[in-house]
Design a protein around this motif. Structure first.
Motif, short mmCIF file in Angstrom:
data_model
loop_
_atom_site.label_atom_id
_atom_site.label_comp_id
_atom_site.label_asym_id
_atom_site.label_seq_id
_atom_site.Cartn_x
_atom_site.Cartn_y
_atom_site.Cartn_z
N ALA A 27 -11.81 49.76 27.32
CA ALA A 27 -13.19 49.86 27.81
C ALA A 27 -13.15 50.36 29.24
O ALA A 27 -12.31 49.93 30.04
N ASN A 28 -14.06 51.25 29.59
CA ASN A 28 -14.01 51.93 30.89
C ASN A 28 -14.86 51.22 31.93
O ASN A 28 -15.75 51.81 32.54
N THR A 29 -14.58 49.95 32.14
CA THR A 29 -15.34 49.19 33.13
C THR A 29 -14.47 48.92 34.35
O THR A 29 -13.26 48.79 34.26
N ASN A 30 -15.12 48.82 35.49
CA ASN A 30 -14.44 48.57 36.75
C ASN A 30 -13.76 47.19 36.68
O ASN A 30 -14.41 46.20 36.34
N LEU A 177 -21.56 58.54 35.89
CA LEU A 177 -21.75 59.47 37.00
C LEU A 177 -21.53 58.79 38.35
O LEU A 177 -21.12 59.43 39.32
N GLY A 178 -21.78 57.49 38.43
CA GLY A 178 -21.60 56.78 39.68
C GLY A 178 -20.16 56.77 40.18
O GLY A 178 -19.92 56.54 41.36
N PHE A 179 -19.20 57.02 39.29
CA PHE A 179 -17.80 57.10 39.69
C PHE A 179 -17.48 58.45 40.36
O PHE A 179 -16.39 58.62 40.88
N THR A 180 -18.39 59.39 40.27
CA THR A 180 -18.15 60.75 40.77
C THR A 180 -19.06 61.05 41.95
O THR A 180 -19.94 60.27 42.30
N THR A 198 -23.24 48.59 34.35
CA THR A 198 -22.14 47.72 33.95
C THR A 198 -20.77 48.37 34.07
O THR A 198 -19.77 47.69 34.22
N LYS A 199 -20.69 49.70 33.99
CA LYS A 199 -19.40 50.38 34.07
C LYS A 199 -18.88 50.37 35.51
O LYS A 199 -17.81 49.87 35.80
N LEU A 200 -19.66 50.94 36.42
CA LEU A 200 -19.24 51.06 37.81
C LEU A 200 -19.13 49.71 38.49
O LEU A 200 -18.24 49.49 39.32
N LEU A 201 -19.99 48.79 38.15
CA LEU A 201 -20.06 47.51 38.85
C LEU A 201 -19.26 46.41 38.17
O LEU A 201 -19.23 45.28 38.64
N GLU A 245 -23.26 49.92 48.93
CA GLU A 245 -22.76 51.29 49.01
C GLU A 245 -21.26 51.33 49.31
O GLU A 245 -20.54 52.22 48.85
N GLY A 246 -20.78 50.36 50.07
CA GLY A 246 -19.36 50.33 50.40
C GLY A 246 -18.50 50.11 49.18
O GLY A 246 -17.43 50.73 49.04
N PHE A 247 -18.96 49.24 48.28
CA PHE A 247 -18.20 48.98 47.05
C PHE A 247 -18.13 50.25 46.20
O PHE A 247 -17.07 50.58 45.65
N VAL A 248 -19.22 50.96 46.09
CA VAL A 248 -19.23 52.19 45.30
C VAL A 248 -18.28 53.21 45.90
O VAL A 248 -17.49 53.86 45.19
N ALA A 249 -18.32 53.37 47.22
CA ALA A 249 -17.44 54.34 47.88
C ALA A 249 -15.97 53.97 47.71
O ALA A 249 -15.13 54.83 47.42
N ASP A 250 -15.65 52.68 47.86
CA ASP A 250 -14.27 52.22 47.68
C ASP A 250 -13.80 52.45 46.25
O ASP A 250 -12.66 52.85 46.01
N THR A 251 -14.69 52.18 45.28
CA THR A 251 -14.33 52.37 43.88
C THR A 251 -14.05 53.83 43.58
O THR A 251 -13.07 54.16 42.90
N ARG A 252 -14.87 54.72 44.09
CA ARG A 252 -14.64 56.15 43.85
C ARG A 252 -13.29 56.58 44.39
O ARG A 252 -12.56 57.32 43.73
#
Length: 335
Positions: A27-30, A177-180, A198-201, A245-252
């Protein structure tokens, strides 16, 4: 839905494992979640003693900021799949044809069939060149699952414009798309965007997502949406996470770095598809897919048998997780 279709349309297989002894790459979840989620969820239990605000203003504000659209264009849904179902239900009726990519997320075709309509499959990398005028709905997955690549933004916008001129609604599933860094089509006329949090977070069990649309598409989605369709904890956690926003940037950054590391290692043994996503599609060639999946499982790793996707017969899909977990994947696949 069309009652007779409901009786004859089956379920679709998906990834994910609930076995605590396995590292789940199916499953492609963070594998990580934003800080403070537990506290936000616990605090929301008190709010759950009353019905949520209808429609949920704070959640819609956060969603609008998250994708760059107006709050008035956001329709809250319990996950991305609920947004997909809602968009198909208000666009497709019995006897219609819908343009669907393949290989891609199998639920598009299933939802079309539940309406008594017919999915017309087109190769995912050719769909933007298709004439949408004969269809009740066109569907695009960006980035595409399971192949992983994003569409060229200019080509996707041009296709959206052709759909709008033809009067054919375009459903764009942006679950990954949030991963990109690719731009969203949220707020574009004639387009319904489906988003999953649910995927990105990293919280698939929360069931939080939303749709974005304008004009008549928005009015139909908003009218058909069930009242109180997200509970207070999902609304609170979703709002909290979309603001991080920091979590999203770090994940990317982590996914981009680890995906490239995995790709280089796996490419010595498998045919690895290019990907902008938190997963990689592998062609295992002459190896038996069942044996590859089974051997990995015996070694404590769950990978996705991708032969369940239309048109794939020698493929597995693997998620991109943490560095330590990714090392376990490479060992399990004899890399």
């Amino acid at each position: 839905m069309e009652p007779d279709a409901v009786r004859r349309v089956g379920r679709e297989p998906h990834g994910s494992s609930d076995d605590p002894d396995l590292v789940d790459f199916s499953a492609n979840t963070n594998p990580r979640v934003p800080d403070g989620v537990r506290e936000v969820y616990a605090a929301a239990l008190d709010a759950a003693r009353t019905y949520p605000e209808e429609p949920p203003r704070a959640y819609r504000d956060a969603a609008a900021d998250y994708v760059g659209c107006a709050r008035e264009n956001v329709v809250s849904t319990p996950g991305g799949l609920a947004a997909i179902r809602l968009a198909i239900e208000v666009s497709v009726t019995a006897g219609d044809d819908a343009l669907v990519p393949a290989p891609s997320f199998a639920e598009y075709a299933r939802e079309v069939r539940l309406q008594g309509a017919t999915p017309d499959f087109v190769p995912h990398d050719e769909i933007l060149g298709t004439d949408p005028s004969e269809y009740a709905l066109a569907v695009v997955c960006n980035p595409n699952n399971p192949t992983g690549e994003c569409y060229d933004p200019d080509a996707l916008r041009a296709f959206a414009d052709r759909c709008a001129r033809a009067g054919t609604p375009l459903l764009v599933d942006e679950a990954f798309l949030g991963f990109t860094g690719s731009p969203s089509l949220a707020g574009r006329d004639g387009v319904v965007v489906a988003r999953s949090l649910t995927k990105l977070l990293g919280l698939p069990g929360i069931r939080a997502g939303f749709a974005v649309a304008t004009g008549d598409e928005y009015e139909r989605l908003a009218a058909a949406r069930r009242t109180w369709n997200l509970g207070a904890p999902a609304l609170a956690v979703g709002e909290h996470c979309m603001r991080d926003e920091g979590f999203v940037a770090d994940t990317r950054r982590r996914v981009r770095r680890e995906r490239e590391r995995l790709r280089r290692a796996l490419d010595e043994h498998y045919d690895v598809f290019p990907s902008d996503s938190p997963f990689l599609l592998l062609d295992v060639g002459s190896r038996d897919v069942g044996e590859v999946v089974g051997t990995a499982r015996e070694r404590g790793v769950a990978v996705r048998d991708a032969t369940t996707f239309r048109g794939l017969d020698s493929h597995v899909r693997v998620a991109v997780r943490t560095r330590e977990e990714n090392d376990r994947l490479l060992e399990a696949l004899d890399v």
